[in-house]
Design a protein around this motif. Structure first.
Motif, short mmCIF file in Angstrom:
data_model
loop_
_atom_site.label_atom_id
_atom_site.label_comp_id
_atom_site.label_asym_id
_atom_site.label_seq_id
_atom_site.Cartn_x
_atom_site.Cartn_y
_atom_site.Cartn_z
N THR A 7 -113.31 -15.06 20.73
CA THR A 7 -113.68 -15.02 19.31
C THR A 7 -113.70 -13.58 18.84
N PRO A 8 -113.33 -13.32 17.56
CA PRO A 8 -112.79 -14.28 16.60
C PRO A 8 -111.32 -14.55 16.84
N LYS A 9 -110.73 -15.46 16.10
CA LYS A 9 -109.29 -15.72 16.20
C LYS A 9 -108.51 -14.65 15.45
N PHE A 10 -109.07 -14.17 14.34
CA PHE A 10 -108.38 -13.21 13.48
C PHE A 10 -109.41 -12.32 12.80
N ARG A 11 -109.07 -11.04 12.67
CA ARG A 11 -110.00 -10.11 12.02
C ARG A 11 -109.20 -8.99 11.37
N ILE A 12 -109.65 -8.60 10.17
CA ILE A 12 -109.10 -7.43 9.50
C ILE A 12 -110.18 -6.34 9.51
N GLU A 79 -114.48 1.21 19.02
CA GLU A 79 -115.49 2.01 18.36
C GLU A 79 -115.02 2.56 17.02
N LEU A 80 -113.83 3.09 16.96
CA LEU A 80 -113.28 3.68 15.73
C LEU A 80 -111.87 3.12 15.55
N ALA A 81 -111.78 2.03 14.80
CA ALA A 81 -110.49 1.35 14.71
C ALA A 81 -109.43 2.24 14.07
N VAL A 88 -102.29 -8.16 19.06
CA VAL A 88 -102.92 -9.41 19.49
C VAL A 88 -103.54 -9.14 20.85
N TYR A 89 -104.80 -9.48 20.99
CA TYR A 89 -105.55 -9.19 22.20
C TYR A 89 -105.80 -10.48 22.98
N LEU A 111 -105.73 -8.87 15.53
CA LEU A 111 -106.48 -7.80 14.85
C LEU A 111 -105.53 -7.00 13.98
N LEU A 112 -105.95 -6.81 12.73
CA LEU A 112 -105.18 -6.00 11.79
C LEU A 112 -106.08 -4.87 11.31
N VAL A 113 -105.64 -3.63 11.50
CA VAL A 113 -106.41 -2.46 11.09
C VAL A 113 -105.69 -1.80 9.92
N LEU A 114 -106.38 -1.75 8.78
CA LEU A 114 -105.76 -1.20 7.57
C LEU A 114 -106.47 0.05 7.07
#
Lengths: 114, 110
Positions: A7-12, A79-81, A88-89, A111-114
């Motif tokens: 968890t989670p399946k998806f995160r921004i 810690e610091l995206a 994908v992890y 995971l998407l880091v914007l």
């Protein structure tokens, strides 16, 4: 028997934010692993653990931390995206090492880091 | 640096025919090679493995061949079925860590 759950399946995430990716297995496996898969690439090992209280770095550990306080759980901490951590992890577990024993994978966290 | 490479990013095969997926490696120190299959939005699942002391391992429709002199292994699927359409990864297991190839997307056409 749920196997390996994530968890989670998806995160921004925004740049600089932190988060923990959760991984739990109910197979009583000693070995657990975290991988990342970038688009069009194979999986790369981030960290692994051979038992509670024991962790070690894999191929791409920078920017991540792990802990293993129980046999069942193996959380991965960012810690610091950074945008380079968009991936994908996958968490995995296995009963032992030695080659023949396969690893059992969870469904992944995108995971998407914007 | 111990590398595992899959040089074909995709393969298209007609249903009922043979699918052959290939994998090359650059270091001979290994215990087992494994093949994993991955559907979209799912984790990889184990398919078949081969030990360094063997040349061939067969499980139903799936056969893996190991050519140690050429540092090459291949996965044969006979006959191919539409449900086999997925991404296939070869991986080397040496000690505690799996090293994966980049994957080959197999498409089996009905």
């Amino acid at each position: 028997n749920a196997g390996v759950t994530q968890t989670p399946k998806f995160r921004i995430l925004k740049i600089g934010q932190s988060m923990t990716l959760q991984c739990t297995q109910d197979m009583n496996h000693n070995y657990m692993y975290w991988y990342r898969q970038d688009p069009g690439m194979g999986l790369k090992l981030i960290y692994y653990s051979v038992g509670a209280g024991i962790t070690d770095k894999g191929e791409v550990p920078n920017g991540y931390n792990v802990s293993r306080s129980t046999t069942e759980d193996f959380p991965l901490r960012l810690e610091l995206a950074a945008p380079s951590q968009t991936s994908v992890y996958f968490c995995a577990s296995s009963p032992e090492t030695g080659g023949r024993e396969t690893q059992y994978f969870g469904p992944g966290t995108r995971l998407l880091v914007l | 640096d111990q590398q595992v490479k899959q040089n074909s990013p995709s393969l298209s095969v007609q249903e009922g025919r043979i699918s052959i997926l290939n994998c090359d490696y650059t270091n001979s120190m290994f215990d087992y090679f494994l093949w994993y299959k991955k559907y979209p939005a799912e984790g990889p699942t184990f398919l078949i493995s081969i030990s360094s002391i063997k040349d061939k391992n067969e499980d139903g429709r799936f056969t893996v061949f190991l050519n140690k002199s050429a540092k090459h292994l291949s996965l044969h699927i006979v006959p191919s079925q539409p449900g086999d359409s997925a991404v296939y990864f070869c991986a080397r297991n040496a000690g505690n860590m799996l090293t994966f190839g980049g994957g080959t997307r197999l498409m089996v056409k009905p």
